[in-house]
Write a protein that holds these residues in place. Sequence first.
Motif, PDB file in Angstrom:
ATOM      1  N   THR A   1       5.879  49.771 -25.323  1.00  9.79           N
ATOM      2  CA  THR A   1       6.532  48.480 -25.127  1.00  9.79           C
ATOM      3  C   THR A   1       7.939  48.583 -25.699  1.00  9.79           C
TER       4      THR A   1
ATOM      5  N   VAL B   1      11.256  46.296 -26.744  1.00  8.72           N
ATOM      6  CA  VAL B   1      11.686  44.923 -27.006  1.00  8.72           C
ATOM      7  C   VAL B   1      13.191  44.938 -27.271  1.00  8.72           C
TER       8      VAL B   1
ATOM      9  N   GLN C   1       6.296  48.616 -20.695  1.00  4.64           N
ATOM     10  CA  GLN C   1       6.382  47.162 -20.736  1.00  4.64           C
ATOM     11  C   GLN C   1       7.725  46.787 -21.361  1.00  4.64           C
TER      12      GLN C   1
ATOM     13  N   VAL D   1      10.368  44.027 -22.583  1.00  6.87           N
ATOM     14  CA  VAL D   1      10.488  42.628 -23.010  1.00  6.87           C
ATOM     15  C   VAL D   1      11.965  42.371 -23.329  1.00  6.87           C
ATOM     16  N   CYS D   2      12.645  41.650 -22.451  1.00  2.00           N
ATOM     17  CA  CYS D   2      14.072  41.365 -22.615  1.00  2.00           C
ATOM     18  C   CYS D   2      14.286  39.950 -23.143  1.00  2.00           C
TER      19      CYS D   2
ATOM     20  N   ALA E   1      14.508  38.918 -26.085  1.00  7.08           N
ATOM     21  CA  ALA E   1      13.555  38.639 -27.172  1.00  7.08           C
ATOM     22  C   ALA E   1      14.119  39.149 -28.493  1.00  7.08           C
TER      23      ALA E   1
ATOM     24  N   THR F   1       7.915  38.745 -32.336  1.00 10.90           N
ATOM     25  CA  THR F   1       9.065  37.958 -31.901  1.00 10.90           C
ATOM     26  C   THR F   1       8.705  36.497 -32.086  1.00 10.90           C
TER      27      THR F   1
ATOM     28  N   ASN G   1       5.849  36.060 -29.381  1.00  9.34           N
ATOM     29  CA  ASN G   1       4.712  36.937 -29.134  1.00  9.34           C
ATOM     30  C   ASN G   1       4.580  37.994 -30.227  1.00  9.34           C
TER      31      ASN G   1
ATOM     32  N   TYR H   1       3.394  42.287 -30.522  1.00  9.51           N
ATOM     33  CA  TYR H   1       3.123  43.486 -29.738  1.00  9.51           C
ATOM     34  C   TYR H   1       2.507  44.547 -30.645  1.00  9.51           C
TER      35      TYR H   1
END
Length: 455
Positions: free
Chosen positions: A180, A182, A210, A212-213, A215, A232, A235, A237
């Motif tokens: 992921t 971020v 994955q 995640v922008c 964020a 974040t 969320n 992760y």
Amino acid sequence: MGQRMVVVGADATGLAAASQARRLRGADELEIVVFDKGNFASYSACGIPYWVAGDVTDAEDLIARSPAEHRARGIDLRLRTEVTELDPAGRRVRSHVLDTGDREWLSYDHLVLATGATPIRPPLPGIDAEGVYGVQTLDDGQALIDALESATGKRAVVVGAGYIGVEMAEALVRRGFDVTMVTRAAEPMATLDPDMGALVRKAMVGMGIQLVCDAEVTGMRTEDGRVRAVTTAENEYPADVVVLGIGVRPATDLARDAGLPLGESGGLLTDLAQRVRGHDDIWAGGDCVEVFDLVSDTLRYIPLGTHANKHGQVIGSGVGGGYATFPGVVGTAMSKVCELEVARTGLSEKAAHRAGLQFHSVTIESTGRAGYFPGAQPMTVKMLAERRTGRLLGVQIVGREGSAKRIDVAAVALTTRMTVEQMTALDLGYAPPFSPVWDPVLVAARAAAKAVRQG
């Protein structure tokens, strides 16, 4: 009586400077002492992601010249020895041998600061927990590889989506981790414009990352001193390993404490010969200095190994009694995400606006080979040209094999301050296996020249 050159930092700039000075002056004329707190010297930090990925099998492969080779050439290289204090008035430095605790002051006639950069570690909860890694040195790379090999889980989170972050994300995927990424940016690789970054995001998602922008990371959840997740505002992760790819800052704490001049980024300020401003006996180069941007005519912080090696050559020439200068940069860089190649040079739209420039922006689609030739792959080229004058301001390229190195044509055009109209007449090589009859860079230049003419 001979002179003494003291170098702080044993990587690209420091040992390039020491080696060049040694070529010009013998050991009886110039004693050279190089300090570094790490275990390695003369290595390619840019190769670390490929070492982590497995393309490079051993750390030794990233080392250009061994400590024994440097010492054989009359360079007193002292690894695992940290310089803890500078005394410009007394022309001396204080060192600390990490293994023995010994400390001493050593005088100099010429001091070279090649302290490099430090990975940014924001003061977030859990940032210093076990399992959180920055990747800047070979020691960092070895620590990460050891952690990956011993990890009980296969979940990795990369914080930040710059060049290092993106390269590390690919390396982790190839290591079999679920990755992921971020980032607080709208798209990965914020040095690109968002429309070009979107092409990178598409490729990364396609390889199973994955992404995640937009964020903001608020911290690391830990358990028994070890990282368990990246959090974040919205969320969490899960993570067995976290890699920081937020970027770097110049490692200039020593210089700041000694009262040496720093720029807005915190990088040292130097003249064209790489002397620290106001100090004829102190030189600096590499990732700890600011450089002159030939496109925007401003000072910027652009930490790249290409500049670092050139700085070292310039410094070594000056210390060795010769003469050389470093005129500046246009900000050329490139990377890859699996089969996708990414390159840029000059200014992005954001940087051009910040510099107060008005411009036209064009984006074209082409292929790296003649369209009818087997293996022709798509390529996107974006070009910025100054309004009215047509001077080239920047180029970004995203495509498949053969795309990235085309950025060098644009880098030369920027350095010589060519207009996009002039670029359309460049006599570039052509053969169907290598390029369409109109190279993609020239197609973009034609489109930009048309936009300039139409006003």
